[in-house]
Design an enzyme around this catalytic site. Sequence first.
Site, PDB file in Angstrom:
ATOM      1  N   ASP A   1       5.707   2.611   2.373  1.00  0.00           N
ATOM      2  CA  ASP A   1       4.880   1.426   2.620  1.00  0.00           C
ATOM      3  C   ASP A   1       4.071   1.705   3.887  1.00  0.00           C
ATOM      4  O   ASP A   1       4.619   1.773   4.988  1.00  0.00           O
ATOM      5  CB  ASP A   1       5.777   0.202   2.817  1.00  0.00           C
ATOM      6  CG  ASP A   1       4.997  -1.091   3.012  1.00  0.00           C
ATOM      7  OD1 ASP A   1       3.783  -1.018   3.306  1.00  0.00           O
ATOM      8  OD2 ASP A   1       5.600  -2.178   2.887  1.00  0.00           O
ATOM      9  N   HIS A   2       2.753   1.850   3.723  1.00  0.00           N
ATOM     10  CA  HIS A   2       1.906   2.246   4.847  1.00  0.00           C
ATOM     11  C   HIS A   2       1.828   1.165   5.925  1.00  0.00           C
ATOM     12  O   HIS A   2       1.435   1.443   7.068  1.00  0.00           O
ATOM     13  CB  HIS A   2       0.496   2.577   4.337  1.00  0.00           C
ATOM     14  CG  HIS A   2      -0.174   3.669   5.111  1.00  0.00           C
ATOM     15  ND1 HIS A   2      -0.049   3.814   6.473  1.00  0.00           N
ATOM     16  CD2 HIS A   2      -0.984   4.690   4.709  1.00  0.00           C
ATOM     17  CE1 HIS A   2      -0.739   4.856   6.878  1.00  0.00           C
ATOM     18  NE2 HIS A   2      -1.313   5.411   5.828  1.00  0.00           N
ATOM     19  N   ARG A   3       2.196  -0.057   5.599  1.00  0.00           N
ATOM     20  CA  ARG A   3       2.209  -1.115   6.608  1.00  0.00           C
ATOM     21  C   ARG A   3       3.349  -0.902   7.607  1.00  0.00           C
ATOM     22  O   ARG A   3       3.291  -1.378   8.738  1.00  0.00           O
ATOM     23  CB  ARG A   3       2.381  -2.488   5.938  1.00  0.00           C
ATOM     24  CG  ARG A   3       1.278  -2.848   4.951  1.00  0.00           C
ATOM     25  CD  ARG A   3       1.635  -4.111   4.181  1.00  0.00           C
ATOM     26  NE  ARG A   3       2.888  -3.969   3.450  1.00  0.00           N
ATOM     27  CZ  ARG A   3       3.430  -4.920   2.708  1.00  0.00           C
ATOM     28  NH1 ARG A   3       2.832  -6.113   2.626  1.00  0.00           N
ATOM     29  NH2 ARG A   3       4.565  -4.715   2.074  1.00  0.00           N
TER      30      ARG A   3
ATOM     31  N   PRO B   1       0.837  -1.211   0.000  1.00  0.00           N
ATOM     32  CA  PRO B   1       0.000   0.000   0.000  1.00  0.00           C
ATOM     33  C   PRO B   1       0.871   1.260   0.000  1.00  0.00           C
ATOM     34  O   PRO B   1       1.239   1.775   1.049  1.00  0.00           O
ATOM     35  CB  PRO B   1      -0.809  -0.145   1.296  1.00  0.00           C
ATOM     36  CG  PRO B   1       0.066  -0.970   2.199  1.00  0.00           C
ATOM     37  CD  PRO B   1       0.832  -1.898   1.310  1.00  0.00           C
TER      38      PRO B   1
END
Length: 437
Positions: A409-411, A234
């Site tokens: 990376d939004h994670r 994401p």
Amino acid sequence: MPTEILMPALSPTMEEGTLAKWLVKEGDEVSSGDLLAEIETDKATMEFEAVDEGVIGKILVPEGTEGVKVNVAIAVLLDDGESADDIGNATPATAPEAPKASDAAPEAAPAGGSESAAPAPAAPAAADGSRIFASPLARRIAKDKGLDLAQIKGSGPKGRIVKADVEGATAAPQAAAPAASPAAAAAPAAAMAAGPATETVLKMYEGRAFEEVKLDGMRKTVAARLTEAKQTIPHFYLRRDIQLDALLAFRSQLNKQLEARGTKLSVNDFIIKACANALQQVPEANSVWANDRTLRLKPSDVAVAVAIEGGLFTPVLKDAEMKSLSALSAEMKDLATRARERKLAPHEYQGGSFAISNLGMFGIDNFDAVINPPHGAILAVGAGVKKPIVGKDGELAVATVMSVTLSVDHRVIDGALGAELLQAIVDNLENPMVMLA
């Protein structure tokens, strides 16, 4: 009993390679450490060493063969007292056929041939999932004696377990293997969309002049990894403009002082240093994605994209926060040169938590880069150009401005944390003397 020489895994991610060149021929005597072949992976051409001694009885996979799977038998090694008659009717049944240009989805050749050429068992793995490197003969002896290779220390090249290591070892009681977890038994992930089939595309361009360009291992890997990255990571993007005038003046001053040493710093060297320092200033962002957890690195290991013919490398400058600008400059030049020659070892282009992709030298104002997993972020760097700005006191002025985009990376990194990291990078570049403090 003749020993199969298997296609080696020359990097943790290698699944297949090209047997570029044999350095021995049938009938040659070899010892442990002798060079057998040159193997072309998706990133580099590397030499393959013998781990046992003997005579090359038969070459099963001819040089130039592409798509040879890891652990496929590529040759047969004869021990003392053995001859070619002991090999039987061994054939390279496990070697893949060269794919045709029109094949939409070529399949691996089925295993077959005589019993004496049956594929060797898969390479063993330690409890933590890492691969255990052992010669085919050592694996057979260990299996016959009921030995756990994870408990044996190898004496061969790079810790590889060889015949002598297992001959005197005794088996220890082994616990029952744990039952497979529900997650491990889950159905495989859906295949990534590949677009129209090859035959469909060819029909679309019937009657038009074109040249088919065969994909090499690197291009295939780049395509697969980037497709996976865009589909599974994401991404979100943070953009900033950076004023470079102070950095350019400081760089000019340093280069005059370093001229006698033959060192010339580039703007990219300052960017590497700025990112390395920023990862120390915002340590929560110095992280990578590991599926069920994140790994927070302590050193700043910064990867830098290097374009080469047919693809790219991302060599990693390890402990970049500890190195001077001149040291980073020299290391980057060396890595870039060897990357273009495809002479990097896997440990030189794997790892890192953060990457830099600089297209400013090609006149690109700004762009969005794709994250290279498992990295948490990548900085896309555009060109520095003269632009009108409004100064702190409201006056109009002209400054050299560089546009950057941080893909995150939004994670791994949330929005506010990503903004904090980018702010640290901006501060370091707009106040370059602070990086030397």
